[in-house]
Design a protein around this motif. Structure first.
Motif, short mmCIF file in Angstrom:
data_model
loop_
_atom_site.label_atom_id
_atom_site.label_comp_id
_atom_site.label_asym_id
_atom_site.label_seq_id
_atom_site.Cartn_x
_atom_site.Cartn_y
_atom_site.Cartn_z
N LEU A 4 0.86 -1.26 0.02
CA LEU A 4 0.10 0.01 0.02
C LEU A 4 0.95 0.99 0.02
CD1 LEU A 4 -2.58 -1.19 2.86
CD2 LEU A 4 -2.67 -1.32 0.33
N ALA A 24 -2.97 0.30 -4.30
CA ALA A 24 -2.42 -0.96 -3.81
C ALA A 24 -2.24 -2.01 -4.81
CB ALA A 24 -4.01 -1.54 -2.98
N LEU A 29 -8.60 -4.87 -4.32
CA LEU A 29 -8.73 -3.96 -3.34
C LEU A 29 -10.27 -4.11 -3.07
CD1 LEU A 29 -7.38 -0.77 -2.81
CD2 LEU A 29 -9.53 -0.37 -3.59
N TYR A 32 -11.81 -5.37 0.01
CA TYR A 32 -10.91 -4.73 1.57
C TYR A 32 -11.96 -3.64 1.80
CZ TYR A 32 -7.22 -7.99 1.21
OH TYR A 32 -6.09 -9.06 1.20
N MET A 34 -10.99 -0.51 3.54
CA MET A 34 -10.01 0.52 3.39
C MET A 34 -10.20 1.49 4.28
SD MET A 34 -8.16 -1.09 1.42
CE MET A 34 -6.91 -0.02 1.13
N SER A 53 -16.32 -2.84 1.52
CA SER A 53 -16.29 -2.97 0.34
C SER A 53 -17.56 -2.77 -0.58
CB SER A 53 -15.93 -4.62 0.34
OG SER A 53 -17.18 -5.30 1.03
N ARG A 71 -12.94 5.31 -3.20
CA ARG A 71 -12.39 4.18 -3.89
C ARG A 71 -12.61 4.04 -5.29
NH1 ARG A 71 -13.52 -0.54 -0.16
NH2 ARG A 71 -12.28 -1.44 -1.55
N ASN A 73 -11.95 0.80 -7.42
CA ASN A 73 -11.57 -0.46 -7.28
C ASN A 73 -10.86 -0.93 -8.76
OD1 ASN A 73 -12.73 -0.87 -5.18
ND2 ASN A 73 -14.67 -1.41 -5.70
N ASN A 76 -7.72 0.02 -8.21
CA ASN A 76 -7.07 -0.53 -6.96
C ASN A 76 -6.38 0.66 -6.16
OD1 ASN A 76 -7.40 -3.17 -6.70
ND2 ASN A 76 -5.24 -3.75 -6.36
N CYS A 95 -2.62 4.71 5.15
CA CYS A 95 -3.41 3.86 4.55
C CYS A 95 -3.67 2.51 5.25
CB CYS A 95 -3.29 3.61 2.87
SG CYS A 95 -4.28 2.86 1.82
N ASN A 96 -4.92 1.80 5.21
CA ASN A 96 -5.18 0.38 5.77
C ASN A 96 -5.80 -0.26 5.05
OD1 ASN A 96 -6.93 -1.22 7.92
ND2 ASN A 96 -5.07 -1.62 8.03
N GLY A 97 -5.43 -1.59 4.59
CA GLY A 97 -6.33 -2.25 4.27
C GLY A 97 -6.74 -3.70 4.95
#
Length: 116
Positions: A4, A24, A29, A32, A34, A53, A71, A73, A76, A95-97
């Motif tokens: 990420l 990502a 993605l 996930y 996010m 998601s 997002r 997708n 990504n 950033c976190n997934g």
């Protein structure tokens, strides 16, 4: 290998805007949840915004009405649009997934500095 990579941080004046991106790789993605987190000096890391998601969103009270998470997708990529920035927004933004406890990934962070 999952990566990420955040970008878009920088130094801005109070009242200005920034757009952070999180690109990502190594994950699908769209599966996930996010999130964007931030950590200011001497403080704990805190949740800023999250998008599921299914594209449901949630925000910290301190950023509601100013920040927007989104997002793409197909690319990504996750974004954080930050408006009306103030000095209290100064932090490293991460950033976190997350798909599950096992599949939980972090970026390296990007610095946002707001001068007043």
């Amino acid at each position: 290998q999952v990566q990420l990579v955040e970008s878009g941080g920088g130094l801005v004046q109070a009242g200005e805007s920034l757009r952070l991106s999180c690109a990502a790789s190594g994950i699908i993605l769209r599966r996930y949840t996010m999130g964007w987190y931030r950590q200011a000096p001497g403080k704990q890391r805190e949740l800023v915004a999250v998008i599921t998601s299914s594209s449901s969103t949630n925000y910290a009270d301190s950023v509601k009405g100013r920040f927007t998470i989104s997002r793409d997708n197909a690319k990504n990529t996750v974004y954080l649009e930050m408006n009306s920035l103030n000095a209290e927004d100064t932090a490293v933004y991460y950033c976190n997934g997350r798909l599950s406890q096992m599949y939980d990934y972090w970026g390296q962070g990007t610095q946002v500095t707001v001068s007043s």
